[in-house]
Design a protein around this motif. Structure first.
Motif, short mmCIF file in Angstrom:
data_model
loop_
_atom_site.label_atom_id
_atom_site.label_comp_id
_atom_site.label_asym_id
_atom_site.label_seq_id
_atom_site.Cartn_x
_atom_site.Cartn_y
_atom_site.Cartn_z
N GLY A 305 0.82 -1.22 0.00
CA GLY A 305 0.00 0.00 0.00
C GLY A 305 0.85 1.26 0.00
N GLN A 306 2.17 1.10 0.06
CA GLN A 306 3.02 2.29 0.08
C GLN A 306 4.15 2.16 -0.95
OE1 GLN A 306 2.21 5.14 0.96
NE2 GLN A 306 2.49 5.23 3.16
N THR A 309 4.40 5.29 -4.07
CA THR A 309 3.48 6.39 -3.77
C THR A 309 4.35 7.61 -3.45
OG1 THR A 309 3.45 6.04 -1.40
CG2 THR A 309 1.88 4.75 -2.68
N THR A 311 4.72 8.80 -0.60
CA THR A 311 5.27 8.63 0.74
C THR A 311 6.35 7.54 0.68
OG1 THR A 311 3.08 9.08 1.61
CG2 THR A 311 4.64 8.10 3.15
N ASN A 317 1.26 2.46 5.26
CA ASN A 317 -0.06 3.00 4.95
C ASN A 317 -1.07 2.29 5.85
OD1 ASN A 317 -2.57 3.55 3.83
ND2 ASN A 317 -1.77 3.60 1.74
N ARG A 318 -1.32 2.91 6.99
CA ARG A 318 -2.12 2.26 8.04
C ARG A 318 -3.48 1.81 7.53
NH1 ARG A 318 -3.80 5.81 13.16
NH2 ARG A 318 -1.57 5.96 13.54
N ALA A 320 -4.70 1.32 4.55
CA ALA A 320 -4.71 0.28 3.51
C ALA A 320 -4.42 -1.08 4.12
CB ALA A 320 -3.66 0.62 2.45
N HIS A 585 5.42 12.58 7.75
CA HIS A 585 4.83 11.27 7.50
C HIS A 585 4.44 10.54 8.78
CE1 HIS A 585 5.93 11.86 3.40
NE2 HIS A 585 7.23 11.84 3.64
N GLU A 613 -3.19 12.07 2.76
CA GLU A 613 -3.62 10.67 2.60
C GLU A 613 -4.78 10.55 1.62
OE1 GLU A 613 -2.23 9.02 6.81
OE2 GLU A 613 -4.33 9.52 6.52
N THR A 616 -3.30 10.75 -1.82
CA THR A 616 -2.55 9.57 -2.27
C THR A 616 -3.49 8.37 -2.42
OG1 THR A 616 -1.91 9.24 0.01
CG2 THR A 616 -0.23 10.11 -1.44
N ARG A 617 -4.52 8.32 -1.56
CA ARG A 617 -5.46 7.19 -1.71
C ARG A 617 -6.17 7.26 -3.06
NH1 ARG A 617 -6.64 7.16 3.69
NH2 ARG A 617 -8.33 8.62 3.45
N ARG A 620 -3.86 6.23 -5.79
CA ARG A 620 -3.37 4.85 -5.77
C ARG A 620 -4.44 3.87 -6.23
NH1 ARG A 620 -2.12 4.71 -0.20
NH2 ARG A 620 -0.54 6.23 -0.64
#
Ligand code: B12
Ligand code: SF4
Length: 623
Positions: A305-306, A309, A311, A317-318, A320, A585, A613, A616-617, A620
């Motif tokens: 999930g990261q 990206t 980040t 990515n908590r 995700a 971050h 977030e 980026t979400r 992604r």
């Protein structure tokens, strides 16, 4: 290579004389064109991960221990046509790859015991997938060496049985033997082609067109190269997901890692995180075919999930991750979930992520640690994490980015702080350590011992799995040599090995007889066999392990190293030492952020984090 059309497949089937009903298959009716297999000891999945790890490390003469504990460990399940009901994920991906080109009736994956049923006059390729055929990788070699032979862990013996069976097939001259999987390099490096009867070792993944070409060549009777490199897909869409049951319900979550440790093989692969929808399809396929256990294979679950990206991948990515694991464990039919590998720094970076994951994962964990866990049913999570060394000097040399975003100079603090967060949430990792790294000094070993003693002092717990440094093929350390035999180990290296195992007994020693059995057993083994085998450097560490003489006394006598207290940084101090551009971050709900942080320059810290977030979400594509 383009996939074959249905007509082409049918034509090929007819020319090859294949029956349409696969249940009629026997070697006398022709056999399968392509037969896939893997050693029995790498396919079984009924007794949990640990049985395979034990098979990889124990010598033949200790097989009775496994037989006693798991009398049915050799029993496997078959489909109606005699093919294997489950196979390691590597076999399943290869099978899926081949099925793009060949008809289902031409390809079979079977257990080694059933090879005779499927190898026949029409067989042109027997493809073997293997993880660890000769036992020359970390941990595996060292324990057999300690207990009696430096070469033959049980897994390797069963692998040889499989190769003998293939070699003695009456149809051997008609087919070529291709070996692949993460252990193929052991055959090339030891030049065991003739001994095992292998024609070609294929290194790399099976998705590529090269794989299909290789099989095509074999089918056409061309001589295969001794070794071939197969390219790794560079995009997530090019990775194939099996729709058949895998051993331990292994479903790939990521490839690659990114931390760039010098000794690591998987890190050489591109960093890819798999799409959630495809992971879930593979989970459902496993469950449909009777698997109750799922395990996501990864080098570091926290990068999912990261990857690629905005980040850096080492800030997990908590949302995700929690979302992915929640869906997996809630998939109807999933009774258990096993963690594979991860790294330590994310425990320090985001303790709230660990708390949330624990809520999701603990109820489905099959692991119980009654003495350690605070969970109502005493459940525990046991991921595999590399600790490798407690020496900052050595860590700088072999794994300078292991603890990013933290500096490798803070490695002991990252380990202690990360383990504190882990234990608080009922994670009791299995941590691997490497003994005998090239250039390792007594000082390095003492620092690692200090870290182990410090864990004990602080009441922290991880299963510590020491192994002797093994230069793995293609890694940045492949040409280096460390210790090659247990007799070369120094007293300090022996102390580290034995201290780790003594520490590991802690959760097991809740019966009155447990510690006594260990003491008497190890003393007996030392008298009977081990003192001759491992030499004089082994004696005092063994006495320490057996608990026959209290450690305090052995330290006073100067026979073993007395672990010195380790002064370490707290989470707040670790965060204060981070580069300023990393602070944005970090999640404010974990606390410990420096008050003077210039996160306010980007607006309100929490708000900017949320905006970041959300953006980026959206960007992604996770599913
Ligand atoms: C899950 C796992 C386990 C599980 C389950 C294993 C199983 N039998 O299913 C458990 C925990 C039991 C395990 C145990 C061990 N493991 Co393990 N394991 C993994 C892990 C995380 C995933 C493996 C996997 O299924 N990957 C997904 C599949 C799809 O990938 P794959 O198998 O590589 O297959 C691809 C290619 O290799 C190729 N391929 C595979 N077979 C074939 C065959 C042919 C003919 C061809 C052409 C291609 C091909 O195609 C596939 C994809 O396209 C890997 C790390 C990793 N990410 O690979 C470590 C890893 C494979 N394990 C490793 C080790 C060291 C071990 C142990 C020795 C540890 C120990 N000391 O106990 C034992 C050995 C067990 C045994 N029986 O001997 C090392 C291997 C090092 C090496 N051989 O050089 C790895 C790479 C971890 C690491 N970071 O070092 N392991
Ligand atoms: S953290 Fe683990 S997987 Fe990543 S590079 Fe280092 S050893 Fe390899």
């Amino acid at each position: 290579m383009r996939p074959a059309t249905e007509t082409e497949r049918l034509r090929r089937n007819q020319t090859a004389g294949f029956a349409s009903d696969s249940t009629n298959y026997t070697s006398s009716s022709g056999g399968k064109l392509i037969v896939l297999t893997a050693p029995l000891t790498e396919t079984i999945d009924h007794a949990g991960y640990f049985i395979q790890m034990a098979l990889a490390s124990l010598p033949k003469w200790l097989e009775f221990v496994l037989n006693k504990r798991y009398p049915n460990w050799r029993e496997v399940e078959r489909n109606e046509d005699g093919s294997a009901r489950y196979m390691p994920a590597g076999v399943r991906v290869l099978e899926k790859s081949l099925l793009r080109e060949y008809a289902t009736d031409e390809v079979v994956a079977c257990f080694p015991d059933d090879l005779d049923k499927f190898i026949g006059p029409k067989t042109r390729v027997v493809a073997v997938s293997t993880h660890n055929p000769l036992g020359v990788t970390f941990a595996a070699g060292v324990y057999t060496s300690i207990y009696g032979s430096s070469k033959e862990p049980l897994n390797s013996i069963y692998t040889r049985v499989m190769f003998d069976k293939i070699r003695s097939s009456p149809y051997r001259k008609n087919f070529q033997v291709v070996v692949g999987g993460s252990g193929g390099w052991q055959i090339t490096q030891t030049n065991s082609y003739e001994e095992l009867g292998v024609d070609c070792v294929a290194e790399g993944r099976s998705e590529s067109a090269d794989t299909l070409r290789l099989f095509q060549k074999a089918i056409e009777g061309e001589t295969l190269p001794r070794k071939i490199n197969l390219v790794h897909p560079t995009s997530r869409d090019a990775i194939l997901f099996p729709d058949k049951r895998t051993t331990f319900g292994v479903v790939e979550m990521t490839t690659g890692c990114g931390r760039r440790c010098q000794f690591c093989v998987p890190d050489l692969n591109p960093q890819i995180d798999m799409p959630k929808a495809r992971i879930l399809d593979a989970v459902r396929a496993n469950v449909r075919q009777g698997n109750k256990v799922i395990s996501l294979a990864t080098e570091d679950m926290f990068i999912w999930g990261q990857v690629h990206t905005d980040t850096p991948f080492f800030f997990p990515n908590r949302e995700a991750l929690v979302d992915l694991y929640t869906e997996i464990v809630n998939t109807p039919g999933v009774e258990h979930h096993l963690l594979s590998h991860c790294t330590m720094a994310p425990f320090v970076v985001d303790p709230e992520l660990i708390r949330q994951l624990s809520e999701v994962l603990l109820p489905k964990s099959p692991m119980h640690l009654p003495l350690l866990s605070s969970h109502p049913q005493k459940k525990a999570l046991i991921p595999l994490i590399g600790l490798e060394t407690g020496s900052v000097r050595m860590a700088r040399q072999i794994m300078p980015s292991k603890g990013v975003p933290f500096s490798i100079d803070d490695w002991p603090s990252v380990v202690l702080e990360g383990l504190r967060v882990a234990n608080q949430n009922n994670w009791f990792p299995m941590m691997t350590l490497m003994v005998g790294n090239p250039g390792e000094t007594d000082q390095d070993v003492q620092e690692t011992l200090d870290l182990v003693y410090e864990m004990e002092r602080r009441g922290l717990f991880a299963f510590l799995i020491p192994s002797i440094f093994t230069p793995l093929h293609d890694t940045r350390m492949e040409h280096q040599t460390g210790v090659t035999h247990t007799r070369q180990l120094s007293p300090l290296q022996w102390q580290l090995l034995m201290k780790c195992w003594k520490h590991n007994l802690r959760p097991g020693q809740y019966s009155w007889w447990g510690p006594i059995a260990w003491r008497v057993g190890s003393l007996f083994m030392w008298l009977y066999r081990l003192r001759k085998l491992n030499g004089p450097n082994f004696t005092w560490p063994l006495m320490m392990f057996a608990g026959l003489v209290p450690e305090r006394i052995l330290q006073g006598m100067g026979k073993i190293h007395a672990g010195k207290p380790v002064v370490s940084k707290s989470r707040r101090e670790l965060i204060a030492s981070l580069r300023r551009n990393y602070l944005k971050h970090l999640r404010a709900d974990n606390g410990d952020l420096p008050e003077s942080s210039d996160r306010s320059a980007e607006g309100h810290p929490d708000q900017s984090r949320l905006n970041f977030e959300a953006e980026t979400r959206t960007l992604r594509v996770l599913s």
